[in-house]
Design an enzyme around this catalytic site. Structure first.
Site, mmCIF file in Angstrom:
data_model
loop_
_atom_site.group_PDB
_atom_site.id
_atom_site.type_symbol
_atom_site.label_atom_id
_atom_site.label_comp_id
_atom_site.label_asym_id
_atom_site.label_seq_id
_atom_site.Cartn_x
_atom_site.Cartn_y
_atom_site.Cartn_z
ATOM 1 C CE1 TYR A 53 -36.145 17.398 25.471
ATOM 2 C CE2 TYR A 53 -33.772 17.726 25.425
ATOM 3 C CZ TYR A 53 -35.029 18.148 25.794
ATOM 4 O OH TYR A 53 -35.183 19.334 26.478
ATOM 5 C CD GLU A 72 -38.451 20.411 25.794
ATOM 6 O OE1 GLU A 72 -37.747 19.939 26.712
ATOM 7 O OE2 GLU A 72 -39.654 20.755 25.964
#
Length: 390
Positions: free
Chosen positions: A109, A197
């Site tokens: 992530y 993101e």
């Protein structure tokens, strides 16, 4: 403003960041041509909506044949996809991104956002990619890595290395990761983003690092200098009333209550909604007409509020600072007459010429109730809504 995944990946490619090869389609019949263009024997069909949780909601499908791909396209295109982020109504799927499949060894992530508490741009990374990062942060906070960027120096190489080592990368992957995050930081700055993101950021079986998914949110206040991206806005992803408000430069967010709110100032609007709830009611919307409210903007705001059939009363809360309250009162009277408002309207005016404004409303001959303070106005609006619902 949010970008779709395929749009965000287009921005990344413009900066030299490789992404999985993909094709967008808008008709189920285009699935076969997309498969032929990409080649291979398996593909991923990804619904393009402005919400997370697509995979768990069935919006991301692995297809191992052209027939499966065509079936997935037929099942997704034209329907509303409901995820935990956009329930209960969901959002329409007008576009599918068809991508090649990759042999994935690890999922990570990575995100860049504005940390308002630290007053810095922050990088957040975790080895637990592909999962709900909020849940990871709550249950396993030690897995969340953070670096804050000094605005004077910008992102430094050692910060990229800190994250790379924390993610368990080694050898050439460290250098590749540092180069990636520095490029992403440049994208973030150049494009006036509020969020970038990548979840997941994957490591393939050959050791390559590339974004499997990408989300970008632009600062609405900077859209005037990001015209190319602003033109890509998909207004079909938001409530039609919100789209109408956007066209008129009115800040509007639809909610699930029955008391329409019209306020000048975001903070005052939040306080107004809090008082409505404290009085036992539920706001139907957030609506900020801004400090320079005019008769025209008030009329447009009325039209947007009344487009919601659930609205049983309207509460107008205006602080007259930049614009005098008597001028606002004249605008309200004009707007109510012009729009033909059929629900009770409660008005609270405070500030310059507030008393004169209340007198104008009282002698207008219209069904407008002028309140002396916000607490009284909220209670009146709630009572009027309850009476209308009976």
């Amino acid at each position: 403003m949010n970008l779709h995944e395929y749009q965000a990946k287009g921005v990344l490619r413009d900066y030299g960041i490789p992404t999985p090869r993909g094709v967008t389609i808008r008709e189920p019949g285009q699935a076969g041509a997309a498969a032929a263009e990409l080649g291979g024997s398996a593909w991923v069909a990804k619904a393009q909506i402005h919400a997370g949780g697509r995979g768990k909601a069935g919006g991301v499908k692995l297809c191992r044949s052209a027939d499966e791909l065509a079936a997935a396209a037929g099942a997704l295109l034209g329907r509303r996809l409901v995820t935990y982020q956009n329930a209960p109504d969901g959002q329409p799927v007008a576009t599918l991104l068809i991508e090649e499949t990759l042999h994935i060894a690890r999922e990570l992530y990575l995100s860049i956002t504005v940390d308002r508490a630290a007053e810095r741009i922050g990088l957040v990374a975790s080895a637990a990619g592909g999962m709900e990062i909020e849940e990871v942060a709550r249950t396993e906070p030690e897995k969340i890595l953070k670096e804050w960027v000094n605005p004077v120096t910008g992102l430094m190489d050692y910060q990229g290395r800190n994250l790379a080592f924390g993610l368990g990368l080694a050898g050439e992957q460290v250098g590749a990761f540092v180069k990636l995050v520095k490029t992403l930081y440049r994208v973030f700055i150049d494009k006036d983003l509020g969020l970038l993101e990548i979840n997941p950021l994957v490591v393939t079986d050959t050791g390559a690092i590339l974004p499997l998914d990408c989300k970008m949110s632009l600062d609405d206040n900077a859209l005037y200098r990001q015209k190319a991206l602003a033109e890509q806005a998909d207004l079909g992803q938001i409530d039609p009333k919100e789209a109408e408000a956007h066209a008129h430069n009115v800040n509007y967010i639809a909610l699930s209550g029955d008391i329409g709110c019209m306020v000048n100032g975001a903070g005052l609007a939040m306080a107004t909604m809090d008082l409505i709830q404290l009085s036992g009611g539920q706001p139907a919307n957030f609506l900020d007409v801004g400090g320079g409210a005019t008769a025209q903007s008030v009329a447009q705001a009325f039209q947007i509020i009344l487009a919601d059939p659930n609205v049983k009363s309207v509460l107008i809360n205006i602080f007259g600072g930049i614009v005098r309250c008597d001028l606002i009162a004249e605008g309200i009277i004009q707007a109510v007459t012009q729009v033909g408002v059929q629900v009770p309207v409660v008005v609270r005016l405070e500030g310059t010429n507030a008393e004169r404004g209340r007198e104008l409303l009282a002698h207008s001959g219209l069904a407008i109730v002028a309140a002396n303070d916000l607490t009284e106005a909220a209670a009146l609006a709630v009572r009027k809504a309850q009476e209308a619902a009976q």
